[in-house]
Design a protein around this motif. Structure first.
Motif, short mmCIF file in Angstrom:
data_model
loop_
_atom_site.label_atom_id
_atom_site.label_comp_id
_atom_site.label_asym_id
_atom_site.label_seq_id
_atom_site.Cartn_x
_atom_site.Cartn_y
_atom_site.Cartn_z
N ALA A 19 0.83 -1.21 0.00
CA ALA A 19 0.00 0.00 0.00
C ALA A 19 0.86 1.26 0.00
O ALA A 19 0.51 2.26 -0.63
CB ALA A 19 -0.93 -0.01 1.21
N LYS A 20 1.99 1.21 0.69
CA LYS A 20 2.87 2.38 0.75
C LYS A 20 3.61 2.63 -0.55
O LYS A 20 3.92 3.78 -0.88
CB LYS A 20 3.89 2.20 1.89
N ASP A 21 3.91 1.56 -1.30
CA ASP A 21 4.72 1.73 -2.52
C ASP A 21 4.33 0.68 -3.55
O ASP A 21 5.12 -0.18 -3.89
CB ASP A 21 6.21 1.64 -2.18
N PHE A 22 3.10 0.77 -4.05
CA PHE A 22 2.61 -0.24 -4.99
C PHE A 22 3.43 -0.25 -6.27
O PHE A 22 3.60 -1.29 -6.90
CB PHE A 22 1.13 0.01 -5.30
N LYS A 23 3.94 0.90 -6.66
CA LYS A 23 4.72 0.99 -7.90
C LYS A 23 5.90 0.03 -7.88
O LYS A 23 6.18 -0.64 -8.89
CB LYS A 23 5.23 2.43 -8.10
N ASN A 24 6.57 -0.09 -6.76
CA ASN A 24 7.75 -0.94 -6.68
C ASN A 24 7.46 -2.35 -6.18
O ASN A 24 8.30 -3.24 -6.33
CB ASN A 24 8.80 -0.29 -5.78
N TYR A 25 6.28 -2.57 -5.58
CA TYR A 25 5.98 -3.90 -5.05
C TYR A 25 4.79 -4.55 -5.74
O TYR A 25 4.12 -5.41 -5.18
CB TYR A 25 5.73 -3.81 -3.54
N LEU A 65 18.70 -13.24 -11.53
CA LEU A 65 17.74 -12.51 -10.72
C LEU A 65 17.74 -11.05 -11.14
O LEU A 65 18.80 -10.43 -11.26
CB LEU A 65 18.12 -12.60 -9.24
N ARG A 66 16.55 -10.51 -11.37
CA ARG A 66 16.44 -9.08 -11.67
C ARG A 66 16.35 -8.29 -10.37
O ARG A 66 15.99 -8.82 -9.33
CB ARG A 66 15.22 -8.81 -12.55
N LYS A 67 16.63 -7.01 -10.46
CA LYS A 67 16.64 -6.18 -9.26
C LYS A 67 15.27 -6.13 -8.60
O LYS A 67 15.17 -6.13 -7.37
CB LYS A 67 17.12 -4.77 -9.60
N ASN A 68 14.21 -6.05 -9.40
CA ASN A 68 12.89 -5.98 -8.78
C ASN A 68 12.54 -7.29 -8.08
O ASN A 68 11.84 -7.30 -7.06
CB ASN A 68 11.82 -5.62 -9.82
N GLN A 69 13.07 -8.41 -8.59
CA GLN A 69 12.86 -9.70 -7.92
C GLN A 69 13.60 -9.74 -6.59
O GLN A 69 13.07 -10.21 -5.58
CB GLN A 69 13.30 -10.84 -8.83
N LEU A 70 14.84 -9.25 -6.60
CA LEU A 70 15.62 -9.20 -5.37
C LEU A 70 14.91 -8.35 -4.33
O LEU A 70 14.79 -8.73 -3.15
CB LEU A 70 17.01 -8.63 -5.66
N LEU A 71 14.42 -7.20 -4.74
CA LEU A 71 13.76 -6.28 -3.82
C LEU A 71 12.53 -6.93 -3.20
O LEU A 71 12.30 -6.86 -1.99
CB LEU A 71 13.36 -5.01 -4.58
N THR A 72 11.73 -7.60 -4.02
CA THR A 72 10.50 -8.22 -3.53
C THR A 72 10.81 -9.41 -2.62
O THR A 72 10.16 -9.60 -1.60
CB THR A 72 9.63 -8.67 -4.72
N ILE A 73 11.81 -10.20 -3.00
CA ILE A 73 12.20 -11.34 -2.17
C ILE A 73 12.67 -10.86 -0.79
O ILE A 73 12.29 -11.42 0.25
CB ILE A 73 13.29 -12.17 -2.87
N LYS A 74 13.47 -9.79 -0.79
CA LYS A 74 13.95 -9.25 0.49
C LYS A 74 12.79 -8.77 1.35
O LYS A 74 12.76 -8.97 2.56
CB LYS A 74 14.94 -8.11 0.23
N LEU A 75 11.81 -8.13 0.71
CA LEU A 75 10.67 -7.62 1.47
C LEU A 75 9.81 -8.77 2.01
O LEU A 75 9.34 -8.72 3.16
CB LEU A 75 9.81 -6.71 0.59
#
Length: 719
Positions: free
Chosen positions: A480-486, A513-523
């Motif tokens: 909800a805080k950052d739908f664009k990136n998540y 692994l793409r950067k957006n995948q890394l970011l989502t996995i970390k979250l």
């Protein structure tokens, strides 16, 4: 398909203008309003003639093309439109548009006028390059006569109006036609009493920067540099959307001119708030040797991060460049936090499906999820806040995503309501009941957040049986805080076994692994979810079952003709272990030529089952197999079409014995089934009967797999 009235386009344009001059009246300049008033003074046929021109892609319009049966007195109305400025002469500033509108012979004429040498064998792209380099406006004299070619006027108003109506620069009036024809579903019943902007300066600013952002990549390098030099004189962006377009414009322009003017490129990128722009600045500064500045900037980001995207980059870059860490977080995750599974190479084109079946054979629950699950969870949990609480959420029936999602300020606008919603999610079971209720009430409604599909409820049921409720709430809050990136980058599959629920990102050999995948996995991990990176290695699995299929039909087109017979030979470990065959009543006449070919006539199929009656047993028989056929797309396409008529999906990994035989045994004069069986001495009891042909194709599969095994063993020995 429906037929539209003869002047449907004018009706659509009046609907469009009613919104622009009604709810959006406060967003119009004096000039905008004057244009609308002038249009309304035109008679109906003159309005039709102008709107017809608006539906052209190019603003350059050949006068003799503006003749339509439903419009009377074309010349009279056209002269009125020219007098009023709705059409104009082609001028010097229209040269680029004119050039791209000309045919190759017309470009040749321009080159001859300019005494530029060229060859008739050159491509149109070569002609265009020569014209752009060497020709002047005067060389186009043959195409400047207003009795021959016109330029559409008033586009600056129309483009702004389209932006107000649709919220982007990519939509046009054709959407009205697609709606009326039933091609494009819309949000019927959405009130159009609201505008996208509160103030004219916000609307004009957003339109200006959206236009600049779109135009950047169509410019030559020298034009991009000139545009960058003009940027300090550009108006200050007003409002959220204008700032977003400005930031992305600067990112795009800065990256484009870096190779030509590094200093100017860095300056532009530094002015953008986009995380990717800030990342690029740091990388470029590091290359220039400004390491102390880079270190300070990275530490500042880590101390007070503007976004998770930038924080993730900063932590990784600081560790690698200043703390002697040699590998990136992406590499670490692949090396240290991944598992490896062996999958039959038949799944090379559907690797996630292969891994899902791998787990299902181990009696584990496995589902393809990717972005679909998390987008659906977000949309279903916050449906009321997204679509129903605010009358401004959707502006027109053509909108799918709420404005708050497009502008990525959903949490900021509805923080209290979102937190109340999350507070009431006291258990996974209660949340599942709420989500199920929304599904039952809203199923099928276009929403722009996720796609509905019939298996969604089953996946959600398994998910909520095993999910940690607090972790789910935390992750939904971050979305909800950052739908664009998540909104994307989620792992491919969800697996449930005796250890609980986990997600897996599947990577075939060579995938990264793409950067957006890394970011989502970390979250996800931060929210308490188990996430693994599963690396696939290919091998030839002797226990992989194959379903070698052949069908007979009433004709050659899956969307027009029907199946009359299906034969299947099931193969495991180089042997036919079972067969399956049935005639099918196609519910239509079998042509005589088909009967002569197959021997199947209307009488033979009159008492045969309909496809719907054998559909489930067929699906069950094919389960877990690779679908094999000679010219596989023919057989596969017909069976898929039959399932689609039942409103059921059909998807399987495929192998074509024609294609694979060409690779295994190249150079044969023919790869038809009849010729291949003759060449290899394969016995056929009855050609053009389904089971006989399927059994023959199975023999070809044995030959193909023998060659594949030999090649695989040879590769291992060389390795």
């Amino acid at each position: 398909m429906k037929e539209l009235p003869s002047k449907y386009y004018l009706t659509h344009f009046h609907e469009f203008l009613a919104f622009v001059s009604g709810p959006c009246a406060h967003l119009l300049s004096i000039e905008d309003s004057a244009f609308i008033g002038k249009f309304h003074t035109l008679c109906e046929d003159a309005q039709c003639l102008y709107v017809r021109g608006l539906n052209r892609k190019s603003p350059i319009i050949r006068r003799n093309s503006l003749f339509y049966d439903e419009i009377n007195d074309h010349q009279l109305h056209l002269e009125r439109l020219i007098t009023e400025g709705f059409y104009t002469e082609v001028k010097k500033e229209h040269l680029a548009e004119l050039t791209h509108n000309l045919t190759k012979p017309e470009l040749a004429q321009v080159l001859r006028n300019a005494n530029v040498s060229f060859k008739s064998s050159q491509s149109k792209a070569d002609y265009l390059q020569l014209v752009n380099e060497f020709c002047q406006f005067e060389d186009f004299c043959a195409f400047l006569d207003p009795t021959v070619v016109l330029h559409r006027g008033q586009d600056q108003h129309i483009n702004y109006f389209l932006f107000l109506f649709f919220g982007d620069l990519n939509s046009n009036l054709s959407k009205f036609s697609m709606r009326d024809l039933g091609i494009m579903p819309t949000q019927r019943g959405v009130s159009t009493d609201n505008a996208r902007f509160d103030f004219i300066d916000e609307a004009k600013s957003a339109f200006f920067y959206a236009h600049q952002r779109r135009e950047v990549m169509s410019l030559l390098p020298e034009q991009q540099i000139a545009l960058a030099q003009q940027f300090p004189s550009f108006p200050t962006p007003q409002g959220t959307l204008a700032n977003e377009h400005c930031d992305r414009f600067l990112l795009r322009l800065g990256k484009a001119i870096l190779p030509h003017d590094q200093s100017l490129g860095i300056k532009l990128l530094a002015a953008s708030s986009e995380p990717l722009a800030q990342e690029k600045v740091i990388r470029e500064k590091y290359k220039l040797g400004e390491k102390e500045w880079v270190k300070n900037r990275l530490e500042m980001i880590i101390e007070e991060p503007d976004s998770e995207v930038l924080l993730s980059f900063a932590e990784d870059f600081l560790a690698r460049k200043f703390q002697q860490k040699r590998t990136s977080t992406l590499t670490d995750m692949l090396r240290e936090q991944s598992t490896t599974v062996l999958i039959d190479e038949m799944y090379m084109d559907s690797v996630e499906h292969g891994v899902k079946l791998f787990y299902q054979k181990q009696k584990k629950q496995a589902f393809r999820t990717e972005n679909r699950l998390w987008r659906a969870l977000f949309g279903l949990v916050f449906w009321h806040e997204l679509f129903e609480m605010d009358s401004n959420a959707l502006v027109t029936e053509f909108d799918y995503k709420p404005q708050a999602i497009n502008q990525n300020n959903f949490y900021n606008l509805y923080e209290q309501d979102i937190e109340t919603r999350l507070y009431r999610m006291t258990s996974a079971q209660i949340t599942f009941k709420q989500v199920s209720k929304v599904m039952l009430e809203k199923y099928g409604r276009p929403n722009g957040i996720f796609r509905w599909h019939k298996s969604l409820l089953e996946v959600l049921a398994v998910f909520f049986d095993h999910v940690d409720n607090e972790g789910l709430k935390e992750h939904l809050r971050m979305m909800a805080k950052d739908f664009k990136n998540y909104a994307d980058g989620y792992p491919d599959i969800m697996v449930v076994d005796n250890t609980g629920l986990r997600f897996e990102e599947i990577k075939a050999p060579g995938d990264q692994l793409r950067k957006n995948q890394l970011l989502t996995i970390k979250l996800l991990r931060k929210s308490g979810f188990k996430v693994a990176v599963t690396q696939v290695e290919w091998f030839l699995d002797p226990l992989q079952p194959y379903a070698v299929v052949d069908i007979e039909t009433t004709g050659g087109r899956a969307n027009q003709h029907r199946i009359t017979e299906i034969g299947i030979a099931k193969v495991v470990n180089g042997k036919v272990i079972d067969t399956w065959q049935t005639l099918i009543n196609p519910q239509r006449h079998i042509p005589q030529k088909i009967t002569q070919l197959t021997g199947i006539d209307d009488e033979m199929v009159s008492d045969a089952p309909l496809f719907v009656e054998i559909a489930e047993s067929l699906r069950s028989y094919l389960s877990d197999c690779v679908f094999v056929a000679h010219n596989v797309n023919f057989d596969y396409g017909f069976i898929r079409a039959e399932f689609e008529r039942l409103e059921q999906s059909f998807r399987m990994p495929k192998l074509c014995t024609v294609r694979e035989m060409r690779k295994a045994i190249p150079g044969l004069p023919s790869y038809s089934l009849a010729n291949l069986t003759r060449h290899f001495g394969i016995d056929m009891t009855r050609h053009h009967r389904a089971l006989s042909d399927a059994q023959a194709a199975a023999e070809l599969l044995f030959i193909i797999n023998e060659v594949r095994h030999e090649k695989a063993n040879g590769s291992r020995l060389r390795g």
